[in-house]
Design a protein around this motif. Sequence first.
Motif, PDB file in Angstrom:
ATOM      1  N   ALA A 277       0.832  -1.208   0.000  1.00 45.52           N
ATOM      2  CA  ALA A 277       0.000   0.000   0.000  1.00 45.52           C
ATOM      3  C   ALA A 277       0.866   1.257   0.000  1.00 45.52           C
ATOM      4  N   LEU A 278       2.000   1.224   0.703  1.00 48.22           N
ATOM      5  CA  LEU A 278       2.916   2.366   0.678  1.00 48.22           C
ATOM      6  C   LEU A 278       3.487   2.583  -0.718  1.00 48.22           C
ATOM      7  N   ILE A 279       3.825   1.494  -1.400  1.00 48.77           N
ATOM      8  CA  ILE A 279       4.338   1.608  -2.768  1.00 48.77           C
ATOM      9  C   ILE A 279       3.269   2.193  -3.685  1.00 48.77           C
ATOM     10  N   LEU A 293       5.048  -2.292 -12.846  1.00 49.24           N
ATOM     11  CA  LEU A 293       4.827  -2.107 -11.412  1.00 49.24           C
ATOM     12  C   LEU A 293       3.336  -2.125 -11.083  1.00 49.24           C
ATOM     13  N   LEU A 294       2.530  -1.486 -11.915  1.00 49.65           N
ATOM     14  CA  LEU A 294       1.087  -1.476 -11.680  1.00 49.65           C
ATOM     15  C   LEU A 294       0.493  -2.874 -11.842  1.00 49.65           C
ATOM     16  N   ASP A 295       0.991  -3.634 -12.801  1.00 49.60           N
ATOM     17  CA  ASP A 295       0.513  -5.012 -12.951  1.00 49.60           C
ATOM     18  C   ASP A 295       0.903  -5.868 -11.753  1.00 49.60           C
ATOM     19  N   THR A 296       2.060  -5.588 -11.164  1.00 45.61           N
ATOM     20  CA  THR A 296       2.461  -6.318  -9.959  1.00 45.61           C
ATOM     21  C   THR A 296       1.499  -6.036  -8.811  1.00 45.61           C
ATOM     22  N   ILE A 297       1.102  -4.781  -8.656  1.00 44.77           N
ATOM     23  CA  ILE A 297       0.124  -4.439  -7.619  1.00 44.77           C
ATOM     24  C   ILE A 297      -1.210  -5.127  -7.899  1.00 44.77           C
TER      25      ILE A 297
END
Length: 746
Positions: A277-279, A293-297
Amino acid sequence: MSYDTFFTMKRLIERSRSVGEVLRWVTQNPSKVSASHYPIALHKLGQLLQQQQQGQATVNGESRGPGQMLEQPEFQTLCQAIISGCSKFDNFSIVNCLYAAAALGLPGESPLVRVLEDESRSRLGRFNQKDVSMVFSSVMRLHPSSPHPLVESCLSSLERHLEKERHPQTLFLLLSYYRLRAQALQGHPASDQQLINNRKILRLVRHTLGQVSAMREHELALLDEMLALCAQEANNKALEAIFSSQLFYENRQERFIRSMAEWLPRKAENLTPYTMALIAKYVARHRLREPRLLDTIANFLLKRGEQLDSKVIQKLVFPFSRMNYRPSNHSELFPKLEAILEQKAGSSPLATVNILMSMFQLSHFPQSVLHQVFSPAFITNVMSSPYALIVRRYLSLLDAAVELEFRDYSGPRLDPRYRVLMFEHALTADEANRKYSYKGLVAEALRQLVGEECYRQDEVLPPGYCTDFLLWINRSGTVLPLSRVPAASKAPPAHTTTSPAAISLRSSVLALTSDLQDFAPFAPETPSSPPGSRESNLAGRFLPTLCPAPGGPCYQPSSDYYCGLSKESSLESQGSSTLSSPSECLSAQPAGTPDCSPRGTSTATLFQFPIGKILEEEEETTAGCPGHDHNCFQGEQAQEEPEERSPPPSEDACPPPSPCQPSPKRGPGDGPQGAEEIQRVVLSVNDKWHYCQNSDILVGSRAMRDRHLRLLGYCLVQLPYTELEKVSGIEEAKHYLRQKLRELRF
């Protein structure tokens, strides 16, 4: 040496105004100078030389720069005195003399520097943490490119007590040293030395972020480079410490985020929801649209969404809507989120509404969740909560989005009692960055082109969207004063035929106004309203009479003005007018010349600003404009016989206008034509913060605003900052706006 003698000499050195004065006080009074006076003198010399290098006036014509000062006999005498008595100095004097010599810019090969370095190496074991830090900083500045034995000696001591280090300069010099070591190891295959060096960098970065409260630009660049180098060695605890730092959160570290997108998918399973959530919060704040990075989230959310609280889910979903990015697994993720929201909708109403808003911005409309959100039980729960107002704002916007984009929805809707404007003014980001915006340049250019009465700035339109500039333009290209928009003519006779295009446009407008009646604040119906169908009433009252905010400015119904005009003063009956350019209107008028500025408009005058001619700034005067009234700047005409004026038409002849409704064809006996079709144009100044970082993609909230305004019938003219930053001056800005307005097609 007495106490008075020591402080008297100290004050004399500190109050000296020239290099020569400092050297004279120290060299001509050897019996009154102690070891503690030498670092004070060197420090004062550095200050005076810095002032001279900045262009300040020197005293007595003295030379500038440390190179010429080294040749002066007085300075050589000072250096020799320090060298001869160095072994008798205390630790404080040794360390501060070396630090002052480095700040003064003395070469590392000078005799004074060598003696001080040798003495520091012999006493290194007796130095405290601060002394070791100052020695390390001094040697790094004196020998920036070559390794020095004293550096390694200080480094081992600093690494053992790194958590005690508080000096920012030492921390950044340590980062510089580790960068040099990492560059030396880059040409070799992966080894244990690289791993150890990266772990040391990671430890140093965490400590630096915790101790330093502010950084300069080159220090931020160094920190970003070091983070990108070592972050792949970070575990969950280290990442949590990095992203929890306020200094890190406030500054954008793009290289680090790009490198993290490569290795984060391999470590995502070992991260806690709080760290993820911080990331997500950091990525959303700085608008870093990194797809991997967005796909990882998104994958993390898909796997562990059922175990997460609604408040954590809203933080993980927000980057997708913020960056206007649909994850690659959205076909699986969105149904999963719907199922979670159905179970947890009532546990956290604000988080539920935030998640729904993110999904709406990505054009996904969960019907089953909407049934719960608009249910009486959910509304009652929200109204009794401390955050009732913000939830009402979001629900009002969701209700409007359903009306505009989700026409197949047939469930409950928001009660009209709870509908409010989403925003009653410009967004906080726009207000905070107003001085960096191009809106002021566009406003001044627009004022000179069309006049102040022909546009509105920062107008809030239902359901709560703040527009940069709003204009009303008819089909002939005339920019109309907003307070006096021409009224639509009365309905044509039954036998009158209308073109298929006009019928299609009118039907679409009527359908839109019929659907928007529940959330748009239309003018209330009165018993004296002309009889007619519900659709015609809505079409007449659609948007020209909207109040942007309670108590705020309203568009005045133009029928109030046009119904009071006689036939002689109508648009078609004016036999002559004056065409003037905006520059002529804004210039000083000679005596007896009628005022052609918008402010000079009288109650019996309608000023029109035709784009085709006024934007070209042609100064011409015509005696009459038969058949071209839409290209004329209408001036006031004196009425010689007011008693013979025809009576004003009845209210039935002048219904309120509909900006999107085309004017019907008129029969020969229908009287004067009131107006033609009007297009509502929004000039959208898209500044840098309206886009994702280093991208031409608008952020999600801005994209949804533009989408809804188009559905409401507005014509959007985008003014991106990439084009505006090439404009210099008002004249170029006016030329730029001319081109944009000429490109409009109705």
